[in-house]
Motif scaffolding. Sequence first.
Motif, PDB file in Angstrom:
ATOM      1  N   TYR A  98       0.796  -1.228   0.000  1.00 18.44           N
ATOM      2  CA  TYR A  98       0.000   0.000   0.000  1.00 18.44           C
ATOM      3  C   TYR A  98       0.830   1.282   0.000  1.00 18.44           C
ATOM      4  O   TYR A  98       0.376   2.325  -0.459  1.00 18.44           O
ATOM      5  CB  TYR A  98      -0.898   0.039   1.242  1.00 18.44           C
ATOM      6  N   PHE A  99       2.038   1.227   0.556  1.00 17.58           N
ATOM      7  CA  PHE A  99       2.730   2.471   0.877  1.00 17.58           C
ATOM      8  C   PHE A  99       4.003   2.707   0.067  1.00 17.58           C
ATOM      9  O   PHE A  99       4.623   1.771  -0.433  1.00 17.58           O
ATOM     10  CB  PHE A  99       3.059   2.497   2.373  1.00 17.58           C
ATOM     11  N   GLU A 103       6.788   6.701   2.979  1.00 17.20           N
ATOM     12  CA  GLU A 103       5.756   6.387   3.988  1.00 17.20           C
ATOM     13  C   GLU A 103       6.196   5.220   4.866  1.00 17.20           C
ATOM     14  O   GLU A 103       5.992   5.235   6.085  1.00 17.20           O
ATOM     15  CB  GLU A 103       4.439   6.028   3.297  1.00 17.20           C
ATOM     16  N   ASP A 106       8.617   6.371   7.334  1.00 19.02           N
ATOM     17  CA  ASP A 106       7.930   7.212   8.315  1.00 19.02           C
ATOM     18  C   ASP A 106       7.202   6.332   9.351  1.00 19.02           C
ATOM     19  O   ASP A 106       7.317   6.545  10.558  1.00 19.02           O
ATOM     20  CB  ASP A 106       6.942   8.117   7.556  1.00 19.02           C
ATOM     21  N   PHE A 107       6.478   5.326   8.870  1.00 22.00           N
ATOM     22  CA  PHE A 107       5.776   4.417   9.788  1.00 22.00           C
ATOM     23  C   PHE A 107       6.776   3.654  10.663  1.00 22.00           C
ATOM     24  O   PHE A 107       6.563   3.495  11.858  1.00 22.00           O
ATOM     25  CB  PHE A 107       4.917   3.406   9.015  1.00 22.00           C
ATOM     26  N   GLY A 110       7.850   5.633  13.446  1.00 16.11           N
ATOM     27  CA  GLY A 110       6.777   5.722  14.448  1.00 16.11           C
ATOM     28  C   GLY A 110       6.691   4.485  15.314  1.00 16.11           C
ATOM     29  O   GLY A 110       6.406   4.578  16.508  1.00 16.11           O
ATOM     30  N   TYR A 111       6.958   3.316  14.735  1.00 14.57           N
ATOM     31  CA  TYR A 111       6.907   2.071  15.523  1.00 14.57           C
ATOM     32  C   TYR A 111       7.934   2.110  16.662  1.00 14.57           C
ATOM     33  O   TYR A 111       7.801   1.397  17.647  1.00 14.57           O
ATOM     34  CB  TYR A 111       7.223   0.846  14.657  1.00 14.57           C
ATOM     35  N   LYS A 137       5.969   2.663  -4.721  1.00 18.59           N
ATOM     36  CA  LYS A 137       5.548   1.601  -3.807  1.00 18.59           C
ATOM     37  C   LYS A 137       6.497   0.419  -3.981  1.00 18.59           C
ATOM     38  O   LYS A 137       7.173   0.317  -5.003  1.00 18.59           O
ATOM     39  CB  LYS A 137       4.111   1.190  -4.120  1.00 18.59           C
TER      40      LYS A 137
ATOM     41  N   THR B   6       0.954   6.197  15.285  1.00 19.49           N
ATOM     42  CA  THR B   6       1.488   5.695  14.009  1.00 19.49           C
ATOM     43  C   THR B   6       0.682   4.487  13.526  1.00 19.49           C
ATOM     44  O   THR B   6       0.333   4.394  12.350  1.00 19.49           O
ATOM     45  CB  THR B   6       2.969   5.282  14.172  1.00 19.49           C
ATOM     46  N   LEU B   7       0.403   3.578  14.450  1.00 21.40           N
ATOM     47  CA  LEU B   7      -0.360   2.375  14.077  1.00 21.40           C
ATOM     48  C   LEU B   7      -1.756   2.742  13.574  1.00 21.40           C
ATOM     49  O   LEU B   7      -2.224   2.208  12.570  1.00 21.40           O
ATOM     50  CB  LEU B   7      -0.486   1.436  15.288  1.00 21.40           C
ATOM     51  N   ARG B   9      -2.701   5.674  12.353  1.00 21.75           N
ATOM     52  CA  ARG B   9      -2.539   6.420  11.096  1.00 21.75           C
ATOM     53  C   ARG B   9      -2.332   5.437   9.934  1.00 21.75           C
ATOM     54  O   ARG B   9      -2.878   5.596   8.853  1.00 21.75           O
ATOM     55  CB  ARG B   9      -1.317   7.342  11.241  1.00 21.75           C
ATOM     56  N   ARG B  10      -1.541   4.409  10.188  1.00 20.84           N
ATOM     57  CA  ARG B  10      -1.274   3.417   9.156  1.00 20.84           C
ATOM     58  C   ARG B  10      -2.567   2.690   8.773  1.00 20.84           C
ATOM     59  O   ARG B  10      -2.837   2.468   7.598  1.00 20.84           O
ATOM     60  CB  ARG B  10      -0.241   2.400   9.665  1.00 20.84           C
ATOM     61  N   LYS B  13      -4.764   5.115   6.772  1.00 19.67           N
ATOM     62  CA  LYS B  13      -4.183   5.362   5.441  1.00 19.67           C
ATOM     63  C   LYS B  13      -4.344   4.143   4.550  1.00 19.67           C
ATOM     64  O   LYS B  13      -4.541   4.265   3.350  1.00 19.67           O
ATOM     65  CB  LYS B  13      -2.688   5.691   5.575  1.00 19.67           C
ATOM     66  N   ARG B  14      -4.235   2.974   5.155  1.00 18.07           N
ATOM     67  CA  ARG B  14      -4.319   1.734   4.372  1.00 18.07           C
ATOM     68  C   ARG B  14      -5.685   1.610   3.701  1.00 18.07           C
ATOM     69  O   ARG B  14      -5.775   1.385   2.507  1.00 18.07           O
ATOM     70  CB  ARG B  14      -4.073   0.525   5.277  1.00 18.07           C
ATOM     71  N   LYS B  17      -6.301   4.158   0.965  1.00 15.70           N
ATOM     72  CA  LYS B  17      -5.578   3.936  -0.299  1.00 15.70           C
ATOM     73  C   LYS B  17      -6.387   3.064  -1.255  1.00 15.70           C
ATOM     74  O   LYS B  17      -6.164   3.101  -2.456  1.00 15.70           O
ATOM     75  CB  LYS B  17      -4.237   3.240  -0.025  1.00 15.70           C
ATOM     76  N   THR B  80      -3.186  -9.387   4.913  1.00 13.30           N
ATOM     77  CA  THR B  80      -2.302  -8.853   3.864  1.00 13.30           C
ATOM     78  C   THR B  80      -0.887  -8.654   4.426  1.00 13.30           C
ATOM     79  O   THR B  80       0.093  -8.864   3.727  1.00 13.30           O
ATOM     80  CB  THR B  80      -2.813  -7.531   3.267  1.00 13.30           C
TER      81      THR B  80
END
Lengths: 290, 257
Positions: A98-99, A103, A106-107, A110-111, A137, B6-7, B9-10, B13-14, B17, B80
């Motif tokens: 997806y990203f 991105e 960035d994620f 954040g983790y 991607k 973050t989790l 937001r992900r 966003k997923r 998309k 996924t």
Amino acid sequence: MSTAALEVINLKKTYQDKVGDSVVEAVKGINFSIKAGTIFGLLGPNGAGKTTIIAAITTLEKPTSGDVLVFGNSVTEKPLLTKRQVGVVHQEVINTGYFSVAEILDFQSGYYGLFKNKERCEYLMHKLSLHEHREKKTRQLSGGMKRRLMIAKALVHSPKLLLLDEPTAGVDVGLRESLWNFVQELKKDGLSILLTTHYLEEAEQLCDQVAIIHKGQLLFNGHSTDVISQYTLKKFTIFLKNGEKKEFEEATKMGLNEVLVKHQIQLSEIQDIKIEEGKLEKAFAKMVAQ
Amino acid sequence: MIIFYTLLRREIKRFAKVVIQTVVSPIVSSALYLLVFGVSLGGSVQLNNGFAYLTFLIPGLMVMGLTNNAFQNSSSSIVTSKFSGDLEDLRVAPIPHYYIVWAMGLGGVFRGSLVAIITGLVGTAFHYAQLGKLIPIEHPFWMLYFFMIGGLTFAFIGIFVAFLARSFDQLSAFTAFVLLPLTYLGGVFISIQNLAPIWQTLSKFNPLFYLINGFRYSMLGQADVDLMTAVGVSLLAAVITFILANYSLAKGSFSRW
């Protein structure tokens, strides 16, 4: 207080066989440690247990018994603390669909609780030649780029210990060389690195220490030159002025003078000499065969 | 807090998309339900509570959209990630399990609520065209409560099933043999009063029945169960599914398929 970056203590891991009812011993009580700031090569054929050891360090797998300490802290007792200190590049490429590259980094930041980590992400994208692909991607990236992305992900939180599980599998020669140069740079920055690879020649050049495992058991732990001298011979090819060619295989520690004395060859008879040192690859093959 | 943010937001966003798959498609199916059941067949359905069938149907469809999409969001996110392998990233990072559960739970609430609200808006348009008036919202607070609790519960179920599933087939089997019967027998399309006594008894063991009826009460002011029973049972279901979701993270596999 331990100063080792990593200590693997009597680590055992058994699985229930998916097909039958038998128990598979993937790792059979392995011990080794990695000195901080060094590169350690964990070598072994497919199925030796390398990835299982990495899975135990990262808590992807729970050890059946034994423990793993990262900078003195147990990964089972203080997983949140040790995870912050470890970055891992898995053997299989991750294909987040997806990203984009930017991105994903960035994620990943954040983790690890890093909110404003743009500078580090930009640095890694530049360093690993991903910057021009930042909006792509993962499915649009080549295999080599995906590998570089995985390395960037493992480094976003500036870990103290980096685990590289066959990072150059399926990667072309040019990229492999640039990755190893980058690994050397990381070492200079003080990072401790655990590396598994099938490219033994490169492991020999890169690693301060190597461990060889086979069928879940540790066969050797030390400097690569030690295993080479123990398991291989040095090959001397001497071309004489009379056109004759003599070939001798001798112990690695033996010098040219000793060889000439042993085989009663005078310096005045010699036109040319070729010396081939033993290779880790040969030592490895011999050890595993035994 | 940054990790949790973050989790979440992900997650959002997923699904943003792939908006056609995650939001537009469920809305189209809801619109078809409204057209076929609410408008075309609705005139021939007699209810004991005095509501037109279309009025009765809209809250049910909203809850169906909410719960299905909350479940789909968390389960598809995990599945996924199991295929792509990036679930391993969550395992090797210093993330407490309950952060993942709450983030995926709230991600499910967002997607589910979005679909439910749009279904409600489409339903309102049909309602106005058919009956000449807007559908009421009698108790907005309780409506929000059921949005939240219903979305969370089914997102937690999605986490539980997806983490423990060892193949895509197992996940599909759960959807076909558990989720779908619960939804259809929970009172989306029919009032419990229209059912035979045996089905009436069985429906009382279906947590979705309380969720649908609680939500219907919040909109119409009437339902097959009283409000506090619906509130209590749905809250209990949310707590149990939260525990199950956390359990699945502890026992399930983060490894790739």
